[in-house]
Design a protein around this motif. Structure first.
Motif, PDB file in Angstrom:
ATOM      1  N   LEU A 176       9.487   7.367  -3.189  1.00 52.27           N
ATOM      2  CA  LEU A 176      10.083   6.285  -3.962  1.00 52.27           C
ATOM      3  C   LEU A 176      11.281   6.789  -4.773  1.00 52.27           C
ATOM      4  O   LEU A 176      12.313   6.115  -4.857  1.00 52.27           O
ATOM      5  CB  LEU A 176       9.041   5.669  -4.899  1.00 52.27           C
ATOM      6  CG  LEU A 176       8.117   4.616  -4.297  1.00 52.27           C
ATOM      7  CD1 LEU A 176       7.018   4.264  -5.283  1.00 52.27           C
ATOM      8  CD2 LEU A 176       8.898   3.365  -3.912  1.00 52.27           C
ATOM      9  N   SER A 177      11.130   7.952  -5.372  1.00 52.30           N
ATOM     10  CA  SER A 177      12.236   8.524  -6.139  1.00 52.30           C
ATOM     11  C   SER A 177      13.426   8.806  -5.229  1.00 52.30           C
ATOM     12  O   SER A 177      14.588   8.558  -5.602  1.00 52.30           O
ATOM     13  CB  SER A 177      11.789   9.811  -6.837  1.00 52.30           C
ATOM     14  OG  SER A 177      10.734   9.552  -7.751  1.00 52.30           O
ATOM     15  N   GLN A 178      13.152   9.313  -4.056  1.00 52.26           N
ATOM     16  CA  GLN A 178      14.219   9.571  -3.095  1.00 52.26           C
ATOM     17  C   GLN A 178      14.928   8.277  -2.697  1.00 52.26           C
ATOM     18  O   GLN A 178      16.160   8.222  -2.636  1.00 52.26           O
ATOM     19  CB  GLN A 178      13.624  10.242  -1.857  1.00 52.26           C
ATOM     20  CG  GLN A 178      14.615  10.532  -0.754  1.00 52.26           C
ATOM     21  CD  GLN A 178      13.977  11.319   0.365  1.00 52.26           C
ATOM     22  OE1 GLN A 178      14.091  12.548   0.403  1.00 52.26           O
ATOM     23  NE2 GLN A 178      13.303  10.634   1.274  1.00 52.26           N
ATOM     24  N   ALA A 179      14.136   7.238  -2.455  1.00 54.43           N
ATOM     25  CA  ALA A 179      14.718   5.960  -2.061  1.00 54.43           C
ATOM     26  C   ALA A 179      15.532   5.333  -3.191  1.00 54.43           C
ATOM     27  O   ALA A 179      16.521   4.627  -2.939  1.00 54.43           O
ATOM     28  CB  ALA A 179      13.608   4.999  -1.628  1.00 54.43           C
ATOM     29  N   ALA A 180      15.139   5.586  -4.424  1.00 56.12           N
ATOM     30  CA  ALA A 180      15.822   4.988  -5.572  1.00 56.12           C
ATOM     31  C   ALA A 180      16.989   5.807  -6.079  1.00 56.12           C
ATOM     32  O   ALA A 180      17.764   5.329  -6.916  1.00 56.12           O
ATOM     33  CB  ALA A 180      14.813   4.794  -6.711  1.00 56.12           C
ATOM     34  N   ALA A 181      17.150   7.026  -5.594  1.00 52.70           N
ATOM     35  CA  ALA A 181      18.086   7.981  -6.192  1.00 52.70           C
ATOM     36  C   ALA A 181      19.519   7.471  -6.243  1.00 52.70           C
ATOM     37  O   ALA A 181      20.198   7.614  -7.267  1.00 52.70           O
ATOM     38  CB  ALA A 181      18.014   9.315  -5.449  1.00 52.70           C
ATOM     39  N   VAL A 182      19.994   6.877  -5.154  1.00 51.47           N
ATOM     40  CA  VAL A 182      21.393   6.429  -5.129  1.00 51.47           C
ATOM     41  C   VAL A 182      21.650   5.382  -6.203  1.00 51.47           C
ATOM     42  O   VAL A 182      22.624   5.460  -6.960  1.00 51.47           O
ATOM     43  CB  VAL A 182      21.765   5.883  -3.735  1.00 51.47           C
ATOM     44  CG1 VAL A 182      23.128   5.220  -3.766  1.00 51.47           C
ATOM     45  CG2 VAL A 182      21.746   7.004  -2.697  1.00 51.47           C
TER      46      VAL A 182
ATOM     47  N   ASP B 120       0.860  -1.180   0.000  1.00 54.12           N
ATOM     48  CA  ASP B 120       0.000   0.000   0.000  1.00 54.12           C
ATOM     49  C   ASP B 120       0.894   1.227   0.000  1.00 54.12           C
ATOM     50  O   ASP B 120       1.626   1.473   0.965  1.00 54.12           O
ATOM     51  CB  ASP B 120      -0.901  -0.015   1.231  1.00 54.12           C
ATOM     52  CG  ASP B 120      -1.901   1.131   1.243  1.00 54.12           C
ATOM     53  OD1 ASP B 120      -1.765   2.055   0.421  1.00 54.12           O
ATOM     54  OD2 ASP B 120      -2.812   1.103   2.097  1.00 54.12           O
ATOM     55  N   LEU B 121       0.858   1.995  -1.058  1.00 49.92           N
ATOM     56  CA  LEU B 121       1.746   3.151  -1.184  1.00 49.92           C
ATOM     57  C   LEU B 121       1.434   4.248  -0.179  1.00 49.92           C
ATOM     58  O   LEU B 121       2.253   5.157   0.011  1.00 49.92           O
ATOM     59  CB  LEU B 121       1.671   3.715  -2.608  1.00 49.92           C
ATOM     60  CG  LEU B 121       2.112   2.775  -3.726  1.00 49.92           C
ATOM     61  CD1 LEU B 121       2.066   3.509  -5.066  1.00 49.92           C
ATOM     62  CD2 LEU B 121       3.495   2.201  -3.475  1.00 49.92           C
ATOM     63  N   LEU B 122       0.280   4.179   0.466  1.00 48.90           N
ATOM     64  CA  LEU B 122      -0.025   5.154   1.515  1.00 48.90           C
ATOM     65  C   LEU B 122       0.755   4.856   2.790  1.00 48.90           C
ATOM     66  O   LEU B 122       0.863   5.715   3.665  1.00 48.90           O
ATOM     67  CB  LEU B 122      -1.518   5.167   1.811  1.00 48.90           C
ATOM     68  CG  LEU B 122      -2.440   5.552   0.653  1.00 48.90           C
ATOM     69  CD1 LEU B 122      -3.889   5.595   1.118  1.00 48.90           C
ATOM     70  CD2 LEU B 122      -2.029   6.878   0.030  1.00 48.90           C
ATOM     71  N   ASN B 123       1.292   3.660   2.902  1.00 47.96           N
ATOM     72  CA  ASN B 123       2.132   3.282   4.038  1.00 47.96           C
ATOM     73  C   ASN B 123       3.567   3.649   3.704  1.00 47.96           C
ATOM     74  O   ASN B 123       4.306   2.873   3.087  1.00 47.96           O
ATOM     75  CB  ASN B 123       1.994   1.785   4.315  1.00 47.96           C
ATOM     76  CG  ASN B 123       2.861   1.327   5.480  1.00 47.96           C
ATOM     77  OD1 ASN B 123       3.493   2.138   6.166  1.00 47.96           O
ATOM     78  ND2 ASN B 123       2.897   0.031   5.709  1.00 47.96           N
ATOM     79  N   VAL B 124       3.988   4.831   4.116  1.00 45.51           N
ATOM     80  CA  VAL B 124       5.304   5.326   3.707  1.00 45.51           C
ATOM     81  C   VAL B 124       6.438   4.461   4.240  1.00 45.51           C
ATOM     82  O   VAL B 124       7.550   4.469   3.694  1.00 45.51           O
ATOM     83  CB  VAL B 124       5.500   6.791   4.144  1.00 45.51           C
ATOM     84  CG1 VAL B 124       4.479   7.690   3.468  1.00 45.51           C
ATOM     85  CG2 VAL B 124       5.433   6.944   5.659  1.00 45.51           C
ATOM     86  N   ALA B 125       6.172   3.687   5.270  1.00 49.10           N
ATOM     87  CA  ALA B 125       7.223   2.850   5.856  1.00 49.10           C
ATOM     88  C   ALA B 125       7.706   1.776   4.893  1.00 49.10           C
ATOM     89  O   ALA B 125       8.827   1.267   5.045  1.00 49.10           O
ATOM     90  CB  ALA B 125       6.722   2.209   7.151  1.00 49.10           C
ATOM     91  N   ILE B 126       6.873   1.397   3.909  1.00 45.57           N
ATOM     92  CA  ILE B 126       7.272   0.315   3.005  1.00 45.57           C
ATOM     93  C   ILE B 126       7.916   0.813   1.721  1.00 45.57           C
ATOM     94  O   ILE B 126       8.439   0.005   0.943  1.00 45.57           O
ATOM     95  CB  ILE B 126       6.068  -0.569   2.633  1.00 45.57           C
ATOM     96  CG1 ILE B 126       5.134   0.186   1.669  1.00 45.57           C
ATOM     97  CG2 ILE B 126       5.334  -1.063   3.862  1.00 45.57           C
ATOM     98  CD1 ILE B 126       4.239  -0.689   0.858  1.00 45.57           C
TER      99      ILE B 126
ATOM    100  N   LEU C 264       1.338  11.844  -5.343  1.00 52.88           N
ATOM    101  CA  LEU C 264       2.446  12.784  -5.159  1.00 52.88           C
ATOM    102  C   LEU C 264       3.437  12.343  -4.084  1.00 52.88           C
ATOM    103  O   LEU C 264       4.637  12.274  -4.335  1.00 52.88           O
ATOM    104  CB  LEU C 264       1.890  14.170  -4.817  1.00 52.88           C
ATOM    105  CG  LEU C 264       2.918  15.293  -4.697  1.00 52.88           C
ATOM    106  CD1 LEU C 264       3.775  15.402  -5.951  1.00 52.88           C
ATOM    107  CD2 LEU C 264       2.217  16.623  -4.405  1.00 52.88           C
ATOM    108  N   LYS C 265       2.951  12.019  -2.876  1.00 55.71           N
ATOM    109  CA  LYS C 265       3.873  11.660  -1.801  1.00 55.71           C
ATOM    110  C   LYS C 265       4.655  10.394  -2.126  1.00 55.71           C
ATOM    111  O   LYS C 265       5.888  10.360  -1.989  1.00 55.71           O
ATOM    112  CB  LYS C 265       3.125  11.487  -0.482  1.00 55.71           C
ATOM    113  CG  LYS C 265       4.068  11.178   0.688  1.00 55.71           C
ATOM    114  CD  LYS C 265       3.303  10.752   1.933  1.00 55.71           C
ATOM    115  CE  LYS C 265       2.626  11.927   2.598  1.00 55.71           C
ATOM    116  NZ  LYS C 265       2.020  11.528   3.894  1.00 55.71           N
TER     117      LYS C 265
END
Length: 250
Positions: A124-130, A66-72, A118-119
């Protein structure tokens, strides 16, 4: 990315059906390996995974969340890298879409529509950036032709998709020169499921307002995504409209 899609790894949200599935099939046909995210469409996700792996073994995996669960959100990226060994492309396709009439908008609608549209793409983009920097990869966001001309009755959705356009351009600045970030803005392609607002009269009016006088196909959106991932090494920070020219007639 100025190389073919062969063996590139793509993480796509909401990829189990409709436009997301069309994108999966087209990129897979080009040689990509896919991590297909889904929320509740378990049957569709498993069927698509089987279909793609039958064509090329071990080329597709699925992941639920669930993309609303930011923890995942960071774990979606981490599990993709753990499974395939890399990540080259992030496609933020998943979206909630429904009307929010002014005067009846509550926090639940705000959290749902802003969260999925949006969130989640931001985090996700932040997590994938590296990893994307390491692979000189790219991000493609799926926005909407209505961001410049909001659709009446869809206040929160319109805000969220307009924010996604701003996010696309911001990330293009932040991640340059290593990662390209673009967006596709579909117009009338697939009607929303189980929404009585989109009756036959409405549908005919939309088609009449479209310069090409027809609906688009999911494959039209998929081709635009393929172009931005495979054939556009000097394109970043852009929004490609796939709307049959309808935005010119609104």
């Amino acid at each position: 990315m100025d190389t073919p899609l062969q063996d590139k790894v793509v993480l796509i949200t909401g990829g189990a059906k409709r436009v997301g599935a069309a994108i999966c099939r087209m990129l897979h046909a080009g040689g990509a390996r896919l991590m297909i995210h889904y929320r509740t469409s378990t049957g569709e996700a498993r069927a698509l995974q089987s279909e793609l792996n039958l064509r090329r073994p071990q080329s597709a995996a699925i992941i639920q969340g669930d993309l609303l669960n930011v923890a995942i959100l960071s774990s979606l990226v981490q599990e993709t890298i753990a499974h395939f060994g890399r990540l080259d492309v992030l496609i933020n396709n998943a979206s909630s879409y429904y009307p929010t009439e002014l005067g009846e908008i509550g926090e639940a609608e705000w959290e749902d529509l802003m969260g999925s549209n949006l969130k989640a793409p931001l985090l996700l983009s932040q997590a994938a950036a590296v990893e994307l920097r390491k692979q000189h990869g790219c991000i493609v966001n799926i926005t909407d032709m209505h961001v410049e001309r909001p659709k009446k009755g869809y206040v929160v959705y319109s805000i969220a998709k307009a924010g996604l356009v701003a996010l696309t351009k911001s990330l293009a600045l932040e991640l340059a020169p290593d990662v390209r970030v673009n967006a596709v803005a579909p117009g009338p392609v697939l009607w929303p499921e189980d929404n009585p607002q989109f009756d036959e009269v409405y549908r005919q009016r939309v088609v009449s307002q479209t310069l090409l006088k027809r609906l688009g196909e999911p494959e039209d959106v998929a081709r635009a995504v393929r172009f931005l991932t495979r054939d556009a090494p000097f394109v970043t920070g852009q929004v490609l409209a796939v709307d049959g020219g309808r935005s010119l007639s609104l």
